[in-house]
Design a protein around this motif. Structure first.
Motif, PDB file in Angstrom:
ATOM      1  N   ALA A 146       0.800  -1.221   0.000  1.00  0.00           N
ATOM      2  CA  ALA A 146       0.000   0.000   0.000  1.00  0.00           C
ATOM      3  C   ALA A 146       0.830   1.268   0.000  1.00  0.00           C
ATOM      4  O   ALA A 146       0.303   2.353  -0.244  1.00  0.00           O
ATOM      5  N   GLY A 147       2.134   1.169   0.257  1.00  0.00           N
ATOM      6  CA  GLY A 147       2.985   2.357   0.239  1.00  0.00           C
ATOM      7  C   GLY A 147       3.684   2.592  -1.074  1.00  0.00           C
ATOM      8  O   GLY A 147       4.427   3.571  -1.224  1.00  0.00           O
ATOM      9  N   VAL A 148       3.465   1.739  -2.057  1.00  0.00           N
ATOM     10  CA  VAL A 148       4.124   1.871  -3.358  1.00  0.00           C
ATOM     11  C   VAL A 148       3.570   3.084  -4.102  1.00  0.00           C
ATOM     12  O   VAL A 148       2.364   3.330  -4.124  1.00  0.00           O
ATOM     13  N   THR A 149       4.463   3.843  -4.735  1.00  0.00           N
ATOM     14  CA  THR A 149       4.070   5.016  -5.520  1.00  0.00           C
ATOM     15  C   THR A 149       4.219   4.727  -7.013  1.00  0.00           C
ATOM     16  O   THR A 149       4.818   3.726  -7.410  1.00  0.00           O
ATOM     17  N   ASN A 150       3.682   5.637  -7.820  1.00  0.00           N
ATOM     18  CA  ASN A 150       3.877   5.522  -9.264  1.00  0.00           C
ATOM     19  C   ASN A 150       5.355   5.394  -9.614  1.00  0.00           C
ATOM     20  O   ASN A 150       5.761   4.581 -10.452  1.00  0.00           O
ATOM     21  N   GLY A 151       6.174   6.217  -8.962  1.00  0.00           N
ATOM     22  CA  GLY A 151       7.608   6.219  -9.248  1.00  0.00           C
ATOM     23  C   GLY A 151       8.296   4.913  -8.893  1.00  0.00           C
ATOM     24  O   GLY A 151       9.281   4.535  -9.527  1.00  0.00           O
ATOM     25  N   ASP A 152       7.759   4.199  -7.893  1.00  0.00           N
ATOM     26  CA  ASP A 152       8.358   2.920  -7.513  1.00  0.00           C
ATOM     27  C   ASP A 152       8.216   1.871  -8.612  1.00  0.00           C
ATOM     28  O   ASP A 152       9.007   0.927  -8.683  1.00  0.00           O
ATOM     29  N   LEU A 153       7.197   2.013  -9.454  1.00  0.00           N
ATOM     30  CA  LEU A 153       6.964   1.034 -10.514  1.00  0.00           C
ATOM     31  C   LEU A 153       7.781   1.330 -11.762  1.00  0.00           C
ATOM     32  O   LEU A 153       7.898   0.473 -12.643  1.00  0.00           O
ATOM     33  N   HIS A 154       8.346   2.515 -11.863  1.00  0.00           N
ATOM     34  CA  HIS A 154       9.089   2.882 -13.068  1.00  0.00           C
ATOM     35  C   HIS A 154      10.272   1.958 -13.350  1.00  0.00           C
ATOM     36  O   HIS A 154      10.491   1.591 -14.509  1.00  0.00           O
ATOM     37  N   PRO A 155      11.070   1.548 -12.345  1.00  0.00           N
ATOM     38  CA  PRO A 155      12.193   0.640 -12.643  1.00  0.00           C
ATOM     39  C   PRO A 155      11.756  -0.677 -13.282  1.00  0.00           C
ATOM     40  O   PRO A 155      12.518  -1.269 -14.049  1.00  0.00           O
ATOM     41  N   LEU A 156      10.549  -1.160 -12.975  1.00  0.00           N
ATOM     42  CA  LEU A 156      10.061  -2.375 -13.624  1.00  0.00           C
ATOM     43  C   LEU A 156       9.959  -2.175 -15.127  1.00  0.00           C
ATOM     44  O   LEU A 156      10.316  -3.054 -15.921  1.00  0.00           O
ATOM     45  N   LEU A 157       9.476  -1.009 -15.524  1.00  0.00           N
ATOM     46  CA  LEU A 157       9.347  -0.695 -16.943  1.00  0.00           C
ATOM     47  C   LEU A 157      10.716  -0.498 -17.577  1.00  0.00           C
ATOM     48  O   LEU A 157      11.004  -1.026 -18.663  1.00  0.00           O
ATOM     49  N   GLU A 158      11.562   0.226 -16.886  1.00  0.00           N
ATOM     50  CA  GLU A 158      12.887   0.554 -17.428  1.00  0.00           C
ATOM     51  C   GLU A 158      13.776  -0.687 -17.551  1.00  0.00           C
ATOM     52  O   GLU A 158      14.477  -0.871 -18.551  1.00  0.00           O
ATOM     53  N   ASP A 159      13.721  -1.565 -16.534  1.00  0.00           N
ATOM     54  CA  ASP A 159      14.647  -2.692 -16.498  1.00  0.00           C
ATOM     55  C   ASP A 159      14.084  -3.972 -17.119  1.00  0.00           C
ATOM     56  O   ASP A 159      14.826  -4.781 -17.666  1.00  0.00           O
ATOM     57  N   GLN A 160      12.752  -4.161 -17.012  1.00  0.00           N
ATOM     58  CA  GLN A 160      12.170  -5.425 -17.443  1.00  0.00           C
ATOM     59  C   GLN A 160      11.063  -5.271 -18.480  1.00  0.00           C
ATOM     60  O   GLN A 160      10.516  -6.271 -18.942  1.00  0.00           O
ATOM     61  N   GLY A 161      10.709  -4.052 -18.837  1.00  0.00           N
ATOM     62  CA  GLY A 161       9.625  -3.845 -19.788  1.00  0.00           C
ATOM     63  C   GLY A 161       8.266  -4.158 -19.212  1.00  0.00           C
ATOM     64  O   GLY A 161       7.280  -4.301 -19.959  1.00  0.00           O
ATOM     65  N   ILE A 162       8.152  -4.264 -17.887  1.00  0.00           N
ATOM     66  CA  ILE A 162       6.884  -4.566 -17.221  1.00  0.00           C
ATOM     67  C   ILE A 162       6.130  -3.268 -16.955  1.00  0.00           C
ATOM     68  O   ILE A 162       6.680  -2.317 -16.397  1.00  0.00           O
TER      69      ILE A 162
END
Length: 510
Positions: A146-162
């Protein structure tokens, strides 16, 4: 205006003063080693107490619990009910526009719950190419705390294309975003954030922990997709379906002086209407200014359009051609050069922007094809923009229009609590001022926002507004936020929170 009413806040403060030292010790002892209880005298309290919108910084929690586990949330809710204090969750920095993510009771800060777990799909995902990008639809699921932010998900996109469709502000909590709907620069392609939700863990007012999904607590799951946060329980995790990207997307950022406001707004709205069924094209347009003096406000006033496209660059340029033909030679050259291919991760960074900082206010409207802004409305808005009183806040004032359509409109309006389907834009009119600005500047900004909104909608505002841009002055907010879905939301509220433990001025059932 404060987040709770003055009378309600005073009553809660009086209750908090009666909470014994032994009660506070009991709360601290019930928490896990990773959690912390902060009282006002604690040096760690001040930075956690202040909400992102400093208009509501005068609302001081009696205490703050930084929760580390679902059990911490459960213990805190049990304790708060026992001593008679409200408990209010805050998933990120407290971005809620109306200050509803703060309280004079017990604040549950969820920022330590930042786990992110991805689960790839066992069978082969359905893949499709859109010009230079290949998308594996439904490639797997990602479960976030519940503490995850939009910015926390960005590395998934950058590193894994998720990729999970989220909002553009990196510091906004995913929890608040998804519970109110969740618009962004990929919602036409993949749906709203709430449309990607497959399960969520919720701590109810009676302390029970339930998993809400299509197969478990389906009514609660329905309400969680658009019914807004802090209504039915405290969410501790969310599971989303994700996509996987390979390749590039089209990106554009266009700008003009206010002299071009009429042709730009008319053309951009026509493009949005013509491409409403084209899920590949995403658009945000608006007008704005900033500054203190009349000359600065006039010089800084402009029109802008920004977005991305899942397809070829030639296709994107063809869609934007009418806009690229508007403006001075310098503006046309600059805008043509601003249309380019980038990676999805680069697009996510380029499209990101922080919501207004320090002190701000907003009013929203949901526009349909029949209620698009006319030249007369745009002219009135531009004229009022130049009358903005100014402030020390660089975010300034203006309005933004977020184009809808595509996959958003493929979902029936009663299928989730988010009712704004088959619409064309969400409009947000905003003003901002600095912490060091005088109270008179703040009052002038609020008065201007009222006049600005009335200038755009002189007869009557559209019937719907966006619940994630809450307006504490909105009179008929039940119809505006939820429309035909409000009665069902009330039934869900009575079932899962029959005593109304989770409440605020615009809470379901209030």
């Amino acid at each position: 205006m404060t987040a709770p009413t003055d009378a309600a806040a005073a009553a809660v403060t009086e209750t908090a003063e009666r909470v014994s030292r032994q009660d506070w010790k009991r709360l601290a002892a019930s928490l896990s080693p990773g959690a912390t209880l902060y009282r006002p005298a604690n040096p760690g309290y001040p930075p956690l107490a202040i909400p992102f919108n400093h208009r509501y910084a005068g609302t001081h929690p009696a205490a703050i619990v930084t929760c580390a586990t679902t059990k911490d949330v459960r213990s805190a809710i049990h304790w708060a009910r026992a001593v008679g204090l409200p408990a209010v969750p805050r998933s990120g920095l407290g971005h809620n526009y109306a200050g509803y993510s703060t309280t004079t009771g017990l604040l549950l800060n969820m920022s330590r719950m930042r786990n992110i777990v991805t689960t790839p799909r066992r069978s082969a995902a359905r893949s499709r190419a859109y010009g230079p990008i290949k998308v594996a639809h439904g490639a797997g699921t990602v479960t976030v705390g519940a503490g995850v932010t939009n910015g926390d998900l960005h590395p998934l996109l950058e590193d894994q294309g998720i990729f999970v469709p989220t909002g553009r502000c990196p510091s906004v909590g995913v929890a608040g975003l998804v519970l109110g709907g969740g618009i962004g620069f990929s919602d036409k392609m993949f749906g709203l954030t709430c449309d990607r939700l497959v399960a969520t863990t919720v701590v109810l007012a009676d302390g029970r922990v339930v998993e809400a999904s299509e197969d478990s607590e389906p009514d609660l799951f329905w309400a969680c997709r658009g019914g807004a946060g802090n209504n039915f329980g405290v969410h501790t995790s969310f599971t989303f379906q994700y996509e996987r990207f390979q390749g590039d997307v089209g990106f554009y950022r266009l700008g003009w002086s206010l002299d071009s406001v009429l042709p730009v707004m008319a053309t951009a709205q026509r493009i949005a209407l013509e491409t409403s069924d084209d899920k590949r094209f995403h658009l945000r347009l608006g007008i704005g200014t900033h500054g203190r003096t009349r000359d600065q406000i006039r010089t800084n006033a402009g029109v802008n359009a920004i977005g991305q496209y899942y397809g070829t660059l030639d296709e994107l340029k063809a869609i934007l051609a009418p806009l690229l033909a508007i403006g001075t030679p310098e503006e046309r050259a600059r805008n043509c050069a601003a249309v380019r291919e980038v990676t999805p991760a680069e697009a996510s960074t380029l499209l990101s922007a922080t919501t207004p900082v320090e002190k701000f206010a907003s009013k929203s409207a949901v526009l349909k094809s029949r209620t698009l802004l006319t030249d007369q409305q745009v002219s009135a808005a531009a004229e009022q923009l130049l009358k903005w009183p100014g402030s020390g806040n660089p975010d300034g004032a203006g309005f933004a229009m977020f184009a809808l359509g595509g996959e958003i409109n493929q979902v029936p309006r009663r299928a989730t609590a988010f009712v704004h389907r088959n619409d064309l834009f969400i409009l947000a009119a905003e003003t901002s001022w600095a912490d060091y600005d005088s109270p008179e500047v703040g009052a002038a900004n609020l008065h201007w926002l009222h006049d600005f909104y009335d200038a755009i909608f002189p007869e009557a505002p559209p019937e719907h507004s966006y619940q994630n841009f809450p307006d504490p002055t909105l009179r008929d907010w039940r119809e505006a936020y939820y429309g035909v879905n409000y009665p069902r939301l009330v039934r869900v509220k009575r079932r899962y929170d029959p005593t109304g433990f989770f409440r605020y001025p615009q809470a379901i059932g209030s």
